[in-house]
Write a protein that holds these residues in place. Structure first.
Motif, mmCIF file in Angstrom:
data_model
loop_
_atom_site.group_PDB
_atom_site.id
_atom_site.type_symbol
_atom_site.label_atom_id
_atom_site.label_comp_id
_atom_site.label_asym_id
_atom_site.label_seq_id
_atom_site.Cartn_x
_atom_site.Cartn_y
_atom_site.Cartn_z
ATOM 1 N N ASP A 353 44.867 32.091 41.460
ATOM 2 C CA ASP A 353 43.469 32.529 41.375
ATOM 3 C C ASP A 353 42.651 31.686 40.395
ATOM 4 O O ASP A 353 41.423 31.632 40.498
ATOM 5 C CB ASP A 353 43.371 34.013 41.003
ATOM 6 C CG ASP A 353 43.989 34.330 39.650
ATOM 7 O OD1 ASP A 353 44.598 33.431 39.049
ATOM 8 O OD2 ASP A 353 43.870 35.484 39.210
ATOM 9 N N HIS A 357 39.188 31.045 42.410
ATOM 10 C CA HIS A 357 38.193 32.048 42.102
ATOM 11 C C HIS A 357 37.191 31.527 41.081
ATOM 12 O O HIS A 357 37.565 30.969 40.051
ATOM 13 C CB HIS A 357 38.848 33.331 41.563
ATOM 14 C CG HIS A 357 39.481 34.140 42.651
ATOM 15 N ND1 HIS A 357 39.881 35.438 42.477
ATOM 16 C CD2 HIS A 357 39.771 33.836 43.945
ATOM 17 C CE1 HIS A 357 40.406 35.897 43.605
ATOM 18 N NE2 HIS A 357 40.350 34.941 44.491
ATOM 19 N N ASP A 376 40.340 32.904 48.759
ATOM 20 C CA ASP A 376 41.657 32.267 48.773
ATOM 21 C C ASP A 376 41.832 31.531 50.101
ATOM 22 O O ASP A 376 41.961 32.166 51.150
ATOM 23 C CB ASP A 376 42.748 33.326 48.609
ATOM 24 C CG ASP A 376 44.149 32.711 48.546
ATOM 25 O OD1 ASP A 376 44.256 31.463 48.625
ATOM 26 O OD2 ASP A 376 45.118 33.476 48.416
ATOM 27 N N PRO A 426 46.523 35.705 44.881
ATOM 28 C CA PRO A 426 45.406 36.290 44.128
ATOM 29 C C PRO A 426 44.958 37.631 44.710
ATOM 30 O O PRO A 426 45.142 37.902 45.894
ATOM 31 C CB PRO A 426 44.291 35.242 44.281
ATOM 32 C CG PRO A 426 44.954 34.007 44.777
ATOM 33 C CD PRO A 426 46.143 34.454 45.558
ATOM 34 N N GLU A 427 44.377 38.432 43.869
ATOM 35 C CA GLU A 427 43.734 39.647 44.342
ATOM 36 C C GLU A 427 42.406 39.279 44.994
ATOM 37 O O GLU A 427 41.699 38.387 44.522
ATOM 38 C CB GLU A 427 43.499 40.621 43.187
ATOM 39 C CG GLU A 427 44.769 41.232 42.633
ATOM 40 C CD GLU A 427 44.476 42.278 41.570
ATOM 41 O OE1 GLU A 427 43.383 42.191 40.950
ATOM 42 O OE2 GLU A 427 45.323 43.163 41.355
ATOM 43 N N GLU A 428 42.094 39.971 46.086
ATOM 44 C CA GLU A 428 40.846 39.741 46.798
ATOM 45 C C GLU A 428 40.036 41.031 46.806
ATOM 46 O O GLU A 428 40.585 42.136 46.742
ATOM 47 C CB GLU A 428 41.123 39.287 48.241
ATOM 48 C CG GLU A 428 41.695 37.879 48.347
ATOM 49 C CD GLU A 428 40.663 36.808 48.041
ATOM 50 O OE1 GLU A 428 39.519 36.911 48.519
ATOM 51 O OE2 GLU A 428 41.005 35.852 47.329
ATOM 52 N N ARG A 435 39.983 45.511 44.396
ATOM 53 C CA ARG A 435 40.722 44.264 44.289
ATOM 54 C C ARG A 435 42.174 44.517 44.677
ATOM 55 O O ARG A 435 42.828 45.411 44.137
ATOM 56 C CB ARG A 435 40.625 43.694 42.878
ATOM 57 C CG ARG A 435 39.200 43.383 42.433
ATOM 58 C CD ARG A 435 39.171 42.441 41.247
ATOM 59 N NE ARG A 435 39.631 41.110 41.620
ATOM 60 C CZ ARG A 435 38.856 40.189 42.196
ATOM 61 N NH1 ARG A 435 37.597 40.452 42.481
ATOM 62 N NH2 ARG A 435 39.354 39.004 42.502
ATOM 63 N N LYS A 437 45.918 42.593 46.691
ATOM 64 C CA LYS A 437 46.606 41.419 47.239
ATOM 65 C C LYS A 437 46.925 41.588 48.729
ATOM 66 O O LYS A 437 47.502 40.695 49.339
ATOM 67 C CB LYS A 437 47.904 41.171 46.471
ATOM 68 C CG LYS A 437 47.687 40.798 45.007
ATOM 69 C CD LYS A 437 49.013 40.483 44.320
ATOM 70 C CE LYS A 437 48.777 40.073 42.860
ATOM 71 N NZ LYS A 437 50.049 39.705 42.178
#
Length: 772
Positions: A353, A357, A376, A426-428, A435, A437
């Motif tokens: 990330d 990000h 991502d 990464p967390e989206e 947020r 994954k």
């Protein structure tokens, strides 16, 4: 077939001379045609002939005049063919000459056979070398350009020779009158016109009106599968053009209302744009090969808008979520993307990330399909692999050279290990504003489904067949090893469990073959096993080593099925797949309905039902243990979860079976399960039509919640055991059996297995996962 040196050194003077000669013939015939029409035909028409002479002579003169016209058409066509052939040959020759001339400036050498290599190999460069340093994409682009030029010449040769033979005709007394260069030219002109109209709308960017976006969508949809249109549009917009347009659409700071008021139109546009570019990538023209190479090169460059600056890979990946992109382009793109990410994260020392990000300001909104914003780039790329089984299989079975310019360091990465174990996804931001994954692992699951099953993950199941190959099985071996090794891999990857269930369902035949063995570690099947996919000669579709060998041992099969079944979705999918596959094996190995048999003829049938029951026990026990771990005993959540463990029994009702596979319905929709034979047997047909009950129907909600969790568990496990015998019941009730045979089969097959210990062995099941 023409070769590199033949095209490069082709002498085209005689062909050009022939074209000139026929041009002169055309000029002469035009004059002769005019004389025939104004002279012979004109005078004949005006002549006041009477009687029989009028009917014969006038017709002859008209026919003769027409022959002059046909001769002109034929000569013009021959001239056009020769002229265009010369043009194509010259273009191919010039392209090769240009490639050879420009190659040294790029640090590339092209030898006399067209082999591409370094002009100066990195190992032999001086320390102060400051010349060009070609990348792998440059080599591939050059090779592809050479191939395209040679193909162009060969295509021109084939088309010209066939056309000229047709112009000669079979009638020695009449010209054929064949006219070339009409429909093809008109079609291409229309495609070019549409592509340019789309380009003009593209130039408006996010200042386009909703009506103009509709018009652009209409142009894309009308030409969605047209390779000429797709290529023309892609080239006119340019490699960076699509990235710049889509980044501009995703910039929330520039005041455009399209992303606020017309998200549905942008969603449709993303789909259509993606499919158009996907079609374009299948072109091997020199221009498109360069386009593809330039797209990959631009991937690591920022695409600047008013308020955002996403990288090219981030933008382009979101235009790969839909459509079937070219195999090689996907592989090259994925390699370039991974290499770039590893550089940006200092070989993984920083999380992913940090690479993708934005550290400040508003993030770009690059994905309008839902699920995540599209920051991502691996998500969109994985979705692209999910729609291309060959590319995904090759990708996960291959390796990526992180330093292709250096042949000595052997710095490679295993894509399967990287994406399933090493990469910290990464967390989206999802559609709910949370947020998570899940979008990334969901896309990874789609790519793995494609790689293991040989079908796009979201393909319409109607008409699909079992197309698994040795290469697909190699990926599946990795999946079983990884996700059967430790429950953490599935549980820490939210969104992948449904895909693991589908992959397990697709290989339920091989999982059963492993379960039958007496040892947890042997890699050889039990002799004369009724399970697995082997043809009439005992040959495995996965290669000779698997004629009697296993894809994985019994221990690995138990662990994989147990861990996947800890998930509610995985348990349901595998359970439904197991019962349908078991039923199909009974059809194949048991006595045929109406035949004469004795108890010994039921040996394979008993084995089949026993292993199916054992498999169901593995799955049910694993799911129950995970429910105990996830929820407090006697809580409402615990009881409801237990109650749902039998819902899978309905997934097989009404399923569509054909071509050696069956497509599950219900909650496990879109799942393909291999059958033991191409032909659907009576037991499978009977099974699909059987009524099915589950605990949710047995108890009303309030009544279920009044019961103790332990009592519900015992009842659910007992129902699971009974459901695992449904294949035997279906077999005994298949059309063709007499009432006496049905009763005998029910007693000797179903009741015997029911009364026996269903779980014949004490399986060491994987521990449930404790969520933190």
């Amino acid at each position: 077939m023409l070769k590199f040196d033949q095209v490069l050194h082709a002498r085209l003077g005689s062909l050009q001379e022939a074209s000139s000669v026929w041009s002169e013939a055309v000029s002469k015939l035009e004059k002769s045609k005019d004389k025939a029409e104004t002279g012979l035909k004109g005078k004949a028409e005006k002549a006041d002939w009477k009687g029989e002479n009028a009917g014969v002579t006038q017709a002859f003169v008209r026919k003769t005049a027409k022959e002059f016209g046909d001769a002109l058409i034929g000569a013009t066509s021959i001239r056009n063919i020769l002229r265009d052939a010369h043009t194509e040959f010259q273009a191919a020759k010039s392209e090769l000459e240009k490639l050879v001339a420009e190659a040294p400036g790029k640090g590339i050498r092209i030898d006399q056979d067209g082999v591409v290599s370094y002009l100066i190999h990195p190992d032999r460069r001086a320390k102060d070398y400051d010349g060009p340093k070609p990348e792998q994409a440059d080599f591939e682009a050059t090779r592809s350009a050479i191939k395209a030029a040679i193909d162009r010449a060969n295509n021109a040769d084939d088309v010209a020779s066939r056309a000229l033979r047709g112009l000669v005709g079979t009638d020695k007394n009449n010209f054929s009158g064949t006219r070339y260069d009409s429909l093809g030219a008109a079609s291409k002109a229309q495609d070019a016109e549409d592509a340019h109209a789309a380009y003009e709308l593209y130039k408006k960017g996010d200042e386009a009106t909703p009506a103009e976006i509709d018009r652009l969508n209409a142009l894309f949809k009308a030409n969605q599968k047209d390779p000429y249109f797709a290529e023309k549009f892609a080239l006119e917009v340019g490699p960076k053009g699509s990235m710049e347009y889509w980044a501009d659409m995703g910039d929330p700071s520039d005041g455009s209302r399209l992303g606020v008021d017309h998200r549905d139109k942008l969603k449709e546009l993303q789909t259509n744009w993606s499919m158009t570019l996907a079609t374009a990538t299948h072109s091997t023209s020199p221009e498109m090969e360069q386009w593809k190479a330039d797209v990959i090169k631009a991937g690591g460059e920022p695409i600047q808008t008013r308020g955002t600056s996403p990288y090219g890979f981030q933008v382009m990946s979101n235009l790969m979520r839909v459509g079937d992109y070219d195999d090689k382009f996907l592989k090259d793109y994925g390699n370039g993307l991974v290499i770039t990410e590893r550089k940006m994260t200092h070989d993984g020392r920083l999380p992913a990330d940090r690479a993708w990000h934005a550290m400040g300001g508003m993030p770009s909104h690059l994905n309008w399909q839902g699920g995540d914003l599209g920051n991502d780039p691996m998500i969109g790329f994985m979705e692209g692999l999910g729609h291309n089984p060959k590319a995904s299989t090759d990708f996960f079975n291959g390796s990526i050279d992180l330093t292709p310019e250096n042949s000595k360091d052997d710095k490679k990465i295993d894509p399967f290990d990287y994406f399933t174990k090493d990469r910290e996804w990464p967390e989206e931001l999802n559609d709910k504003g949370d947020r998570t994954k899940e979008p990334g692992y969901n896309a990874l699951g789609h790519a793995l489904e494609s790689a293991t099953t040989g079908h796009p993950y979201d393909a319409d199941t109607e008409g699909l067949k079992d197309v698994r190959t040795k290469e697909n099985a190699e990926v599946m071996q990795k999946v079983v090893e990884r996700y059967g090794d430790d429950p953490k891999y599935m549980h820490k990857q939210p969104g992948i469990d449904d895909s693991l269930g589908k992959m397990g369902a697709a290989y339920i035949d091989e999982l059963n073959r492993s379960l039958e063995t007496d040892s947890d570690t042997t890699m050889e099947e039990k002799k004369n096993s009724p399970f697995g996919y082997n043809d009439d000669k005992g040959k495995s579709r996965f290669g000779e080593e698997f004629d009697t060998g296993l894809l994985w041992n019994r221990g690995d099969a138990v662990n994989f099925m147990g861990i996947v079944s800890q998930s509610e979705t995985g348990h349901a999918t595998l359970s439904a797949a197991e019962t349908l596959y078991t039923t199909s094996v009974l059809d194949e190995v048991g006595p045929k309905p109406g035949s004469t048999f004795d108890e010994r003829d039921l040996t394979d049938a008993r084995t089949t039902l026993r292993i199916g029951s054992e498999a169901q026990g593995i799955m049910d026990e694993s799911r129950m243990a995970q429910i105990d771990k996830d929820y407090e005993k006697d809580s409402e959540e615990h009881k409801k979860a237990v109650g749902r463990t039998t819902e899978w029994v309905k997934f097989g009702v009404g399923a569509a079976a054909a071509g050696g596979v069956v497509a599950l319905t219900g909650g496990a929709g879109g799942v393909l399960v291999p059958l033991a034979a191409e032909t659907v047997g009576g037991a499978v047909t009977t099974f699909i039509g059987m009524e099915a009950d589950d605990m949710a129907e047995k108890y009303e909600k309030d009544e279920l919640l009044k019961k103790k969790s332990d009592d519900l568990k015992d009842e659910a496990l007992a129902m699971g055991k009974e459901n695992s015998l449904r294949p035997g019941i279906a077999y005994a009730n298949a059309p063709g059996w007499s009432e006496r045979d049905r009763n005998y089969l029910d007693e000797m097959l179903v009741d015997e297995v029911r009364d026996a210990r269903l779980h014949a062995r004490d399986n060491s099941l994987p521990d449930p996962y404790e969520k933190k």
